[in-house]
Each structure stands twice: as structure tokens, then as C-alpha cells.
Scaffold this motif. Structure first.
Motif, short mmCIF file in Angstrom:
data_model
loop_
_atom_site.label_atom_id
_atom_site.label_comp_id
_atom_site.label_asym_id
_atom_site.label_seq_id
_atom_site.Cartn_x
_atom_site.Cartn_y
_atom_site.Cartn_z
N LEU A 239 -13.13 33.50 -56.33
CA LEU A 239 -14.23 33.60 -57.28
C LEU A 239 -15.15 34.77 -56.91
O LEU A 239 -15.12 35.27 -55.78
CB LEU A 239 -15.01 32.29 -57.29
N PRO A 240 -16.00 35.22 -57.85
CA PRO A 240 -16.87 36.37 -57.57
C PRO A 240 -17.79 36.19 -56.37
O PRO A 240 -18.13 37.17 -55.70
CB PRO A 240 -17.69 36.50 -58.87
N ASP A 241 -18.18 34.95 -56.05
CA ASP A 241 -19.07 34.73 -54.92
C ASP A 241 -18.33 34.67 -53.58
O ASP A 241 -18.93 34.42 -52.54
CB ASP A 241 -19.89 33.45 -55.11
N GLY A 242 -17.02 34.89 -53.61
CA GLY A 242 -16.23 34.89 -52.38
C GLY A 242 -15.57 33.56 -52.07
O GLY A 242 -14.71 33.49 -51.19
N SER A 243 -15.97 32.52 -52.76
CA SER A 243 -15.33 31.22 -52.56
C SER A 243 -14.00 31.19 -53.32
O SER A 243 -13.63 32.17 -53.97
CB SER A 243 -16.24 30.09 -53.04
N ALA A 244 -13.30 30.08 -53.23
CA ALA A 244 -12.00 29.98 -53.90
C ALA A 244 -11.91 28.63 -54.61
O ALA A 244 -12.55 27.66 -54.22
CB ALA A 244 -10.87 30.11 -52.89
N GLU A 245 -11.11 28.61 -55.66
CA GLU A 245 -10.85 27.36 -56.36
C GLU A 245 -9.35 27.18 -56.53
O GLU A 245 -8.58 28.15 -56.55
CB GLU A 245 -11.54 27.32 -57.73
N LEU A 246 -8.93 25.93 -56.63
CA LEU A 246 -7.54 25.61 -56.91
C LEU A 246 -7.30 25.78 -58.40
O LEU A 246 -7.98 25.15 -59.22
CB LEU A 246 -7.23 24.19 -56.46
N ALA A 247 -6.35 26.63 -58.75
CA ALA A 247 -6.14 26.98 -60.15
C ALA A 247 -4.92 26.32 -60.77
O ALA A 247 -4.90 26.05 -61.97
CB ALA A 247 -6.02 28.50 -60.29
N ALA A 248 -3.89 26.08 -59.98
CA ALA A 248 -2.65 25.50 -60.51
C ALA A 248 -1.90 24.81 -59.39
O ALA A 248 -2.08 25.14 -58.20
CB ALA A 248 -1.77 26.57 -61.15
N LYS B 19 -6.10 23.97 -63.71
CA LYS B 19 -7.53 23.65 -63.76
C LYS B 19 -8.02 23.64 -65.20
O LYS B 19 -7.83 24.60 -65.94
CB LYS B 19 -8.34 24.65 -62.94
N GLY B 20 -8.63 22.53 -65.58
CA GLY B 20 -9.19 22.39 -66.91
C GLY B 20 -8.20 21.99 -67.98
O GLY B 20 -8.57 21.82 -69.14
N ALA B 21 -6.91 21.83 -67.61
CA ALA B 21 -5.87 21.55 -68.60
C ALA B 21 -5.19 20.20 -68.40
O ALA B 21 -4.25 19.87 -69.10
CB ALA B 21 -4.82 22.65 -68.59
N GLY B 22 -5.64 19.42 -67.43
CA GLY B 22 -5.07 18.11 -67.20
C GLY B 22 -3.92 18.13 -66.20
O GLY B 22 -3.49 19.18 -65.73
N ALA B 23 -3.45 16.92 -65.87
CA ALA B 23 -2.35 16.73 -64.93
C ALA B 23 -1.22 16.00 -65.63
O ALA B 23 -1.45 15.16 -66.50
CB ALA B 23 -2.81 15.94 -63.71
N TYR B 24 0.02 16.30 -65.20
CA TYR B 24 1.19 15.77 -65.89
C TYR B 24 2.26 15.37 -64.90
O TYR B 24 2.38 15.94 -63.81
CB TYR B 24 1.76 16.83 -66.85
N LEU B 25 3.07 14.39 -65.31
CA LEU B 25 4.33 14.06 -64.66
C LEU B 25 5.42 14.36 -65.67
O LEU B 25 5.53 13.69 -66.70
CB LEU B 25 4.36 12.60 -64.24
N LEU C 275 -5.53 19.12 -56.62
CA LEU C 275 -5.79 19.51 -58.00
C LEU C 275 -5.17 18.51 -58.98
O LEU C 275 -5.79 18.20 -60.02
CB LEU C 275 -5.24 20.91 -58.28
N VAL C 276 -4.01 17.99 -58.67
CA VAL C 276 -3.37 17.01 -59.56
C VAL C 276 -4.27 15.77 -59.71
O VAL C 276 -4.48 15.27 -60.82
CB VAL C 276 -1.97 16.62 -59.06
N ALA D 18 -6.36 14.58 -63.12
CA ALA D 18 -6.05 13.26 -63.67
C ALA D 18 -7.29 12.37 -63.76
O ALA D 18 -7.17 11.19 -64.08
CB ALA D 18 -4.98 12.58 -62.83
N GLY D 19 -8.45 12.94 -63.47
CA GLY D 19 -9.69 12.19 -63.58
C GLY D 19 -10.17 11.54 -62.31
O GLY D 19 -11.12 10.74 -62.33
N GLY D 20 -9.52 11.86 -61.19
CA GLY D 20 -9.91 11.27 -59.91
C GLY D 20 -10.82 12.17 -59.10
O GLY D 20 -11.18 13.28 -59.53
N TYR D 21 -11.17 11.68 -57.93
CA TYR D 21 -12.05 12.40 -57.02
C TYR D 21 -11.34 12.61 -55.69
O TYR D 21 -10.64 11.72 -55.20
CB TYR D 21 -13.34 11.61 -56.78
N VAL D 22 -11.53 13.79 -55.11
CA VAL D 22 -11.02 14.09 -53.78
C VAL D 22 -12.13 14.81 -53.02
O VAL D 22 -12.58 15.88 -53.43
CB VAL D 22 -9.77 14.98 -53.80
#
Length: 284
Positions: A111-120, A136-142, A227-228, A232-236
Motif C-alpha cells: 500500500l502507499p503507506d508502506g504497509s501490505a494487504e492480502l489481495a488474493a 479482497k472485497g469479492a468474497g470467498a468460495y469453495l 484472507l479466505v 467469508a465474514g469471519g475474523y482473524v
């Protein structure tokens, strides 16, 4: 389903590595095995799978950095995108002929601030032909089915998973685990240890488990699974409720649905004696 270009790349890489892994799994007694440490094995299958995944990802996305279980970090230190890969999560299961292991591929974005995010993320269980994936932002699937975490609210109804310490785990981590287990067992429906953190997280995302915890995971064990679960609506978070996506150090993980996550987190933190340090800022 129509996959995004990056998800197509990730799933293709996982499936190509899986074909050779399945052949090796069917001839597991013939594998050449070296020992990295007590209870922590690495096989020729593991190394070949990592090489295959690296080749596929590098060809499709040249310039992306890597963080891989066997070969470590490579590429620019100032990466904009980085793959976090475990070519065979559940190696001990694999080498004992147990069909519960997975290929885990996570993708981080700087990210622009130097941090990172999980994208896929992709976690593929070849033996069961289960492809867990998320963006990220598109949901999780099986495979093609949308995932949601469970809706259970009470500990007595809940099923949790974890990783039980083994011979290579230092004593200072074994005793806190015993305290957590001793506290949690009388309160819940059950606790499982199946031997793959990546799949434990994905099974939490799928509602098969209501929560998961483990201390001292490596980034490649959990990057994709984190990220999965979130998609899927959970917390980690870690036991202090700090959310990290940096994947630069060992990870202390507590995962669950809206109701189970805070309950499990408190039990884990109490069992650790409050000694675990927060690894990032609290989630918003």
C-alpha cells in the motif's frame, strides 16, 4: 465462474503442482525423504511442487517477489506485489498417506503507506478436489460455491481446530497450549487436530469449524487462509485482537465467526498468560 486474471494464474499454478503431488502421494512409500527436524519433514515432492509453482507464477507475473517455505524470500525488497507460498501444507500427513494436505498461495499488495494487504488467496486440497479461493472485497468460495462462516453463538455447540505442539516445538510453547486446551475442552462440542493450518482456516471459512487457533505459524502456513476466512465474514487476529497482513514474522492466530472469535481469543490469551505481544494495530 469467470475468474479474474490473477485468480486464473493462481489456480492454474496450484493445479499444475497438484498433478505431480498426487502421483507422488500414490507412491508415498517410494519418496526420498530428508529430515529438517523432529516431526518436520521435507520430501522431494515438496521441493518439486515449490519449483513448479514458482515457475508458473513468475512466468505469468514477472517482477513479483516471493516468500516460500523451502526457498525463503526472493525478489526486490521494495516489492509492490509478493507471493506467499506453501507448496505442501500438511507434509507429515502426506508422508503418512493421509489425504489431508494442501497447496497454499497468497498474494500481498504493498500500500502507499508502506504497509501490505492480502489481495488474493488459493488453498487447494488435491486429494479432495477442493479449491478454496478469495479476492479482497469479492468474497470467498469453495470451487463455485460462496462461503460463509458458521452462525453458532454458544461455545457448547461449537467445534474448534488447532495445531497440537510436537517434538520440534519448544517447551515454552507446549505448556501454554496445554493450559488453553484444558480451559477450552470442558466448554465446547469438540476440538480437532487434522494437521494443515491452511485447511483449518478454510474449513473455518466454510463453517465446518466454528473457530481455529494456533501459535507460532509461519506466514506461508496462514497467509491465504486468513484472507479466505475474512472474505467469508469471519475474523482473524492475534490473541490481543491485533490484525496483521504484513506476513513478515511468525503469526499467532485466532479465527472464528462474530460470536466465537472474541470468546476463543480470551481463552487463548489467558492460557498464554498475556505474554503474546500484539503484532499490529487493532482491526477497524
Amino acid at each position: 465462474m469467470r475468474l479474474s486474471p490473477v485468480m486464473t494464474v493462481m489456480q492454474n499454478a496450484a493445479q499444475k503442482a497438484a498433478r505431480r503431488l498426487l502421483r507422488d502421494f500414490n507412491e508415498v512409500e517410494q519418496l526420498q525423504v530428508s529430515i529438517k527436524g523432529p516431526g518436520d519433514f521435507v520430501s522431494q515432492a515438496d521441493l518439486r511442487a515449490e519449483a513448479t509453482i514458482r515457475e508458473e507464477l513468475a512466468r505469468a507475473r514477472p517482477g513479483y517477489a516471493f516468500l516460500m517455505e523451502e526457498s525463503g524470500a526472493s525478489g526486490s525488497e521494495n516489492w509492490s506485489w509478493r507471493w506467499v507460498v506453501d507448496p505442501l501444507d500438511g507434509t507429515t500427513n502426506f508422508l503418512h498417506g493421509i489425504p489431508h494436505w494442501a497447496i497454499s498461495i497468497g498474494l500481498q499488495k504493498r500500500l502507499p503507506d508502506g504497509s501490505a494487504e492480502l489481495a488474493a488467496a488459493v488453498v487447494y486440497n488435491p486429494a479432495g478436489n477442493e479449491m478454496f479461493w478469495a479476492e479482497k472485497g469479492a468474497g470467498a468460495y469453495l470451487n463455485e460455491r460462496r462461503l460463509r462462516v458458521s452462525a453458532r453463538r454458544e461455545l457448547i455447540d461449537a467445534l474448534f481446530s488447532t495445531g497440537i505442539p510436537f517434538a520440534a516445538i519448544p517447551a515454552e510453547r507446549r505448556l501454554p497450549f496445554a493450559r488453553i486446551l484444558g480451559s477450552l475442552m470442558p466448554q465446547v462440542s469438540g476440538i480437532r487436530r487434522f494437521g494443515s493450518a491452511a485447511l483449518d482456516l478454510c474449513w473455518t471459512a466454510a463453517g465446518r469449524y466454528d473457530g481455529f487457533w494456533e501459535i507460532g505459524l509461519k506466514p506461508w502456513d496462514c497467509a491465504a487462509g486468513i484472507l479466505v476466512v475474512r472474505e467469508a465474514g469471519g475474523y482473524v487476529t492475534d490473541p490481543h485482537n491485533a490484525e496483521s497482513q504484513a506476513m513478515e514474522a511468525d503469526c499467532n492466530i485466532v479465527a472464528g465467526n462474530t460470536y466465537m472469535h472474541p470468546k476463543l481469543r480470551e481463552i487463548v490469551l489467558a492460557g498464554m498468560g498475556g505474554a503474546i505481544q500484539a503484532s499490529a494495530t487493532p482491526p477497524t
